[in-house]
Design an enzyme around this catalytic site. Structure first.
Site, short mmCIF file in Angstrom:
data_model
loop_
_atom_site.label_atom_id
_atom_site.label_comp_id
_atom_site.label_asym_id
_atom_site.label_seq_id
_atom_site.Cartn_x
_atom_site.Cartn_y
_atom_site.Cartn_z
N VAL A 42 32.93 46.57 56.73
CA VAL A 42 32.22 45.34 57.13
C VAL A 42 32.60 44.21 56.16
O VAL A 42 32.45 44.37 54.95
CB VAL A 42 30.70 45.59 57.16
CG1 VAL A 42 29.96 44.30 57.49
CG2 VAL A 42 30.37 46.67 58.16
N GLY A 71 35.69 43.20 56.01
CA GLY A 71 36.88 43.89 55.48
C GLY A 71 38.09 43.00 55.24
O GLY A 71 39.15 43.49 54.86
N GLY A 72 37.96 41.69 55.49
CA GLY A 72 39.08 40.78 55.24
C GLY A 72 40.26 41.13 56.13
O GLY A 72 40.10 41.44 57.32
N LEU A 121 34.73 38.16 60.43
CA LEU A 121 34.54 36.97 61.27
C LEU A 121 35.82 36.69 62.08
O LEU A 121 36.92 37.05 61.63
CB LEU A 121 34.20 35.76 60.38
CG LEU A 121 32.85 35.86 59.65
CD1 LEU A 121 32.73 34.77 58.59
CD2 LEU A 121 31.68 35.76 60.64
N ASP A 166 29.87 39.33 63.83
CA ASP A 166 29.00 38.79 62.79
C ASP A 166 28.07 39.91 62.33
O ASP A 166 27.27 40.41 63.12
CB ASP A 166 28.21 37.61 63.38
CG ASP A 166 27.23 37.01 62.38
OD1 ASP A 166 27.08 37.57 61.27
OD2 ASP A 166 26.62 35.99 62.72
N MET A 167 28.19 40.29 61.07
CA MET A 167 27.41 41.44 60.57
C MET A 167 25.91 41.18 60.59
O MET A 167 25.12 42.11 60.49
CB MET A 167 27.87 41.80 59.14
CG MET A 167 27.61 40.72 58.12
SD MET A 167 28.47 41.11 56.59
CE MET A 167 28.23 39.58 55.67
N HIS A 200 27.39 41.18 47.49
CA HIS A 200 27.10 40.28 46.36
C HIS A 200 27.16 38.80 46.77
O HIS A 200 26.70 37.95 46.04
CB HIS A 200 28.01 40.57 45.16
CG HIS A 200 29.43 40.13 45.31
ND1 HIS A 200 30.31 40.09 44.24
CD2 HIS A 200 30.16 39.73 46.39
CE1 HIS A 200 31.49 39.67 44.67
NE2 HIS A 200 31.42 39.46 45.96
C1 LIG Z 1 34.51 38.41 49.29
S1 LIG Z 1 35.27 38.75 50.81
C2 LIG Z 1 35.60 40.49 50.67
C3 LIG Z 1 36.75 40.95 51.52
C4 LIG Z 1 37.08 42.44 51.44
N1 LIG Z 1 35.93 43.26 51.69
C5 LIG Z 1 37.69 42.80 50.10
O1 LIG Z 1 36.95 42.94 49.12
O2 LIG Z 1 38.91 42.94 50.01
C6 LIG Z 1 33.88 38.73 51.93
C7 LIG Z 1 34.27 38.91 53.38
O3 LIG Z 1 33.07 38.86 54.17
C8 LIG Z 1 33.39 38.21 55.38
N2 LIG Z 1 32.17 37.70 56.03
C9 LIG Z 1 31.41 36.65 55.66
N3 LIG Z 1 30.38 36.49 56.51
C10 LIG Z 1 30.50 37.47 57.46
C11 LIG Z 1 29.75 37.81 58.63
N4 LIG Z 1 28.66 37.12 58.96
N5 LIG Z 1 30.15 38.88 59.35
C12 LIG Z 1 31.27 39.59 59.02
N6 LIG Z 1 32.02 39.29 57.91
C13 LIG Z 1 31.64 38.25 57.15
C14 LIG Z 1 34.34 37.10 54.94
O4 LIG Z 1 35.07 36.55 56.01
C15 LIG Z 1 35.18 37.84 53.90
O5 LIG Z 1 36.33 38.42 54.49
#
Ligand SMILES: C[S@@+](CC[C@H](N)C(=O)[O-])C[C@H]1O[C@@H](n2cnc3c(N)ncnc32)[C@H](O)[C@@H]1O
Length: 362
Positions: A204, A206-207, A229, A248-249, A266
């Site tokens: 979730v 997951g970039g 997203l 959207d999580m 975080h």
């Molecule tokens: C700090 S990044 C971490 C990415 C990945 N997990 C990593 O550590 O390599 C946070 C991720 O959360 C996603 N994100 C933010 N809001 C979200 C939402 N409402 N639903 C799903 N993903 C979301 C962002 O697009 C981003 O890819």
């Protein structure tokens, strides 16, 4: 006559104060020019200094390096003198010419873009003008009724900003992927039992899918679902064993045997984390489903010191500058959000990284 105990104690106190004063006189400059280190390393990454030295395969002289990078030797010499002083590169003497010759160190290799263990993309993100600007409004965040710094400067939160500024979104995705390439192999090696019997795993937030691409290679029985997203999923590269799903999580999380989050919770306050974790609880089997959280655990005061404690505290400041109400959490704070989301048990594993692995179940 000998000195009394209180006289000896007084002299010792004065000596300690003088020592602290002398240390402060030097230490203070670290804060005045704190930005210099990051900026010079950013310059080195942009010029490709580490790549050029790596390609050369033997010590490279200043003139050879200047000619390869099309740099003015007098400026490059000063940049290299600084970086050598910081022990980022090593300067070795050769009989080559009168100029210094440079070789890599374990630190400089981490600045090779896309190299193994590279952290270059993360540094380029954190030192980008978009991410630096909110730091200048940090004091406003801390005031009673203060505003989130990122929103104040850019008019929207970091994820909305990324959705409408795809260059910045790509910077974020690359930065996160480079951290994943360092941390996820450590998880696979040190926590392999977590993936036994896991047929499907949803990452979730997951970039671009780097975390899952590593995990499905290490544990080929896993079907990966990379969930993020739409603007992130739209540009995620195809990967065998990983399905990309946009959503959207806060609304729903795709069903799977287990969920993994890396550096996601975080970014959010407790209420949001509880909401997201409740959605995960709905998505996994009641009997043996689990949620794997890869995030920092801040040591409680007086706790056992850890070599990454300072990085954890810096990341907490990063959360303050770049997110609305995100924060790094102590174990007690993690316990609160995990229990409030309805999970009965959780365990913690250390992986010799900035983040730890917290597994919630039940
Ligand atoms: C700090 S990044 C971490 C990415 C990945 N997990 C990593 O550590 O390599 C946070 C991720 O959360 C996603 N994100 C933010 N809001 C979200 C939402 N409402 N639903 C799903 N993903 C979301 C962002 O697009 C981003 O890819």
């Amino acid at each position: 006559m000998g000195e009394t105990r209180s006289e000896v104690a007084w002299e010792k106190k004065e000596e300690d104060e003088e020592k602290e004063e002398a240390e402060a006189q030097v230490e203070i400059w670290k804060y005045v020019f704190g930005f210099v280190e990051q900026s010079v390393v950013r310059c080195a990454i942009q010029l490709g200094i580490a790549e050029a030295i790596e390609k050369h395969k033997k010590p490279i002289s200043l003139l050879e390096l200047s000619s390869t990078l099309k740099c003015d030797p007098s400026y490059l010499n000063r940049i290299m003198r600084f970086l050598v002083h910081r022990k980022i590169f090593k300067n070795i003497s050769t009989n080559h010419d009168n100029y210094p010759s440079y070789v890599q160190t374990p630190l400089s290799r981490r600045f090779i873009r896309n190299g193994e263990q590279s952290i270059a993309a993360l540094l380029l993100l954190e030192s980008s003008p978009v991410m630096v600007a909110p730091w200048l409004s940090l004091s406003d965040r801390v005031l009673v009724n203060g505003n989130p710094s990122f929103k104040k400067v850019h008019g929207e939160d970091v994820w909305r900003y990324a959705a409408s500024n795809l260059d910045h979104s790509n910077l974020i995705n690359d930065a996160m992927a480079c951290d994943a390439r360092v941390v996820v192999p450590a998880i696979a090696e040190r926590c392999s039992e977590l993936f036994d019997g896991v047929g499907s795993l949803v990452d979730v937030g997951g970039g671009n899918g780097t975390t899952l691409s590593i995990l499905v290679k290490a544990f080929p029985w896993i079907r990966g679902i990379n969930f993020d997203l739409p603007h992130v999923i739209d540009v995620a590269p195809k990967c065998d064993g990983v399905e990309h799903v946009a959503g959207d999580m806060f609304t729903t999380v795709p069903k799977a045997d287990a969920v993994i989050f890396k550096w996601v919770l975080h970014d959010w306050g407790d209420e949001e984390c509880i909401q997201i974790l409740k959605n995960c609880r709905e998505a996994i089997p009641k009997e043996n489903g689990k949620v794997i959280i890869v995030d920092v655990i801040i040591e409680e005061e007086g706790g056992k010191p850890n070599k990454y404690d300072d990085v954890g505290l810096m990341l907490d400041m990063v959360m303050m500058a770049h997110t609305d109400i995100g924060k790094e959490r102590t174990l007690k704070e993690w316990e609160h959000v995990i229990k409030m989301a309805g999970f009965n048990t959780f365990t913690v594993k250390s992986i010799d990284a900035v983040q730890s692995v917290i597994v919630a179940s039940g």
